[in-house]
Design an enzyme around this catalytic site. Structure first.
Site, PDB file in Angstrom:
ATOM      1  N   LYS A 107       0.872  -1.124  -0.148  1.00 23.80           N
ATOM      2  CA  LYS A 107      -0.055  -0.020   0.035  1.00 23.80           C
ATOM      3  C   LYS A 107       0.928   1.272   0.075  1.00 23.80           C
ATOM      4  O   LYS A 107       1.979   1.218   0.469  1.00 23.80           O
ATOM      5  CB  LYS A 107      -0.792   0.031   1.058  1.00 23.80           C
ATOM      6  CG  LYS A 107      -2.087   0.688   1.143  1.00 23.80           C
ATOM      7  CD  LYS A 107      -3.022   0.183   0.325  1.00 23.80           C
ATOM      8  CE  LYS A 107      -4.528   0.806   0.361  1.00 23.80           C
ATOM      9  NZ  LYS A 107      -5.334  -0.285  -0.004  1.00 23.80           N
TER      10      LYS A 107
HETATM   11  N1  GLU Z   1      -7.293   0.044  -3.252  1.00 24.54           N
HETATM   12  C1  GLU Z   1      -7.891  -0.967  -3.352  1.00 24.54           C
HETATM   13  C2  GLU Z   1      -8.123  -1.965  -2.159  1.00 24.54           C
HETATM   14  O1  GLU Z   1      -8.110  -1.603  -1.150  1.00 24.54           O
HETATM   15  C3  GLU Z   1      -7.787  -1.713  -4.787  1.00 24.54           C
HETATM   16  C4  GLU Z   1      -6.007  -2.219  -4.797  1.00 24.54           C
HETATM   17  C5  GLU Z   1      -5.700  -2.875  -6.281  1.00 24.54           C
HETATM   18  O2  GLU Z   1      -6.695  -2.624  -7.140  1.00 24.54           O
HETATM   19  O3  GLU Z   1      -4.613  -3.109  -6.238  1.00 24.54           O
HETATM   20  O4  GLU Z   1      -8.510  -3.179  -2.498  1.00 24.54           O
END
Ligand code: GLU
Length: 418
Positions: A107
């Site tokens: 993240k």
């Molecule tokens: N931000 C989204 C999540 O928390 C998508 C992450 C992604 O597609 O890599 O799942």
């Protein structure tokens, strides 16, 4: 938004400890599951519109890559901190494992409130952050995506920044891109579509008729607004209340998606939509509805307010909306919680489809994307449900058991280097 002091990273680690014991994992392996592999903090300058230079702080945390490249979104928010990003990175590891896509978890985030910045400032901040983290991202390494306050526009800038440095187009470096530059059909709605599929399966299991069922949604960004659209259009449910960061609205007769989204696009908020009464971000969680969809930020349901939740089920569009105390109270009170790492995994699932399409340069139809997403979420839902029944645990613990087991197995099969 009501965020208490609970530290999401500490909560995640406690959850993994519990599950590690249940799975009979060697203590050292549980430690590997709990801790991020790599953390990058970047402090970088951005020229603001008034000519001044401002320093921003950003992070990219890579939690685990036992099952494949790191994967996870990037958020822009004034409340971003390293422990939040660590927790979010770990949740990505568990999420990709629950839906069984070949990724790890990561993240990123920047401490910034883009709502107070111009488009030019956001672009310069995005491009500089992308450059700073470029040393650890890439289609085979770590693939960012949208999260809170980021979307296709930011992904396009990141893709362009990385491509400019390489000298050729690198679409696979991020997902959630606009379709014109390699984005997947169905990706903008994917998180919400997955959420609604999970709610559909849970409704079947519990005998809830979604037609006419009442729904309250906290958060009206990408996830919350598309959830409104899909649950209304595909199941005929009645969304009676929605909120965003500025406040919320309620109308017991139901709110129509097309009208509310048009109002939000025009005014910047759902607040003030004609024919509604105001409702706060706290009150929306406690309404007498069949389905609650928390689609905003972490720790909104706590030991303090969880006892007042009247919904039959809570589908977590947000990451980490419940504290551990809230989970216990909701479970005791018979509120079925569809945990984030299952319920909002539709986003990363279609991100995976987008990345696959980029890697073999062949775009799928929207129907194909949606059908494959349905398969993935439905299968994962039933695996988690069965695990919960077998071990007599709640859905969150069951999802963690499934995920941690898969990641621990991958880690052990690969072995410990050297
Ligand atoms: N931000 C989204 C999540 O928390 C998508 C992450 C992604 O597609 O890599 O799942």
């Amino acid at each position: 938004m009501a965020c208490d002091k609970a530290n999401p990273f500490e909560n995640m680690k406690k959850q993994v400890d519990v599950v590690g014991k249940k799975l009979g994992l060697e203590p050292g392996v549980t430690e590997v599951m709990k801790n991020p592999k790599r953390e990058l903090t970047v402090n970088f300058p951005v020229r603001m519109d008034d000519g001044s230079v401002r320093i921003f702080t950003g992070y990219r945390v890579q939690h685990n890559e036992s099952r494949g490249p790191f994967k996870g979104g990037i958020r822009y928010h004034q409340q971003v901190d390293i422990d939040e990003v660590r927790a979010l990175a770990a949740w990505m590891t568990w999420k990709t494992a629950v839906v069984d896509v070949p990724y790890g978890g990561a993240k990123g985030g920047i401490i910034a409130n883009p709502k107070t910045m111009s488009v030019g400032e956001i672009e310069r901040m995005t491009r500089r952050y992308a450059t700073e983290i470029s040393i650890i991202i890439g289609p085979e390494k770590d693939i960012p995506a949208p999260d809170v306050n980021t979307g296709g526009r930011e992904m396009a800038w990141i893709m362009d920044t990385i491509s400019m440095a390489k000298g050729f187009a690198v679409p696979g470096v991020v997902t959630g891109k606009p379709r014109e530059i390699g984005g997947s059909l169905g990706r903008p709605e994917a998180t919400s579509r997955g959420l609604v599929f999970a709610v559909r399966e849970a409704a079947k299991k519990t005998g809830l008729d979604l037609k006419g069922a009442t729904v309250a949604i906290q958060g009206y960004g990408n996830v919350g607004s598309f959830a409104h659209k899909l649950i209304e259009r595909d199941f005929g449910s009645k969304v009676i209340a929605v909120t965003d960061s500025k406040g919320g609205i309620i109308n017991e007769n139901g709110l129509k998606y097309d009208e509310v989204i048009a109002h939000k696009k025009k005014t910047g908020s759902v607040v003030g939509f004609p024919g509604t009464k105001p409702v706060t971000n706290e009150e929306v969680l406690e309404l007498e509805v069949d389905v609650l969809l928390p689609c905003a930020l972490e720790n909104v349901l706590t030991g303090e307010n969880a006892g007042r939740v009247k919904a039959k089920m809570s589908g977590e569009g947000a990451n980490g909306p419940n504290t551990l105390e809230a989970d216990e109270i909701l479970h005791k009170n018979g509120v079925l919680v569809l945990p984030d790492i299952l319920a909002n995994a539709g986003g990363v699932t279609v991100s995976y489809f987008e990345w696959v399409q980029n890697l073999y340069n062949y775009a799928w139809t929207e129907d194909e994307v949606n059908a494959r997403l349905d398969q993935k979420i439905t299968k994962a839902f039933h695996e988690v449900w069965d695990m919960a029944e077998k071990h007599k645990v709640n859905m969150r613990e069951a999802a963690y058991m499934l995920a941690v087991d898969r990641v621990a197995k991958a880690t052990q099969i690969r072995g410990f280097y050297p």
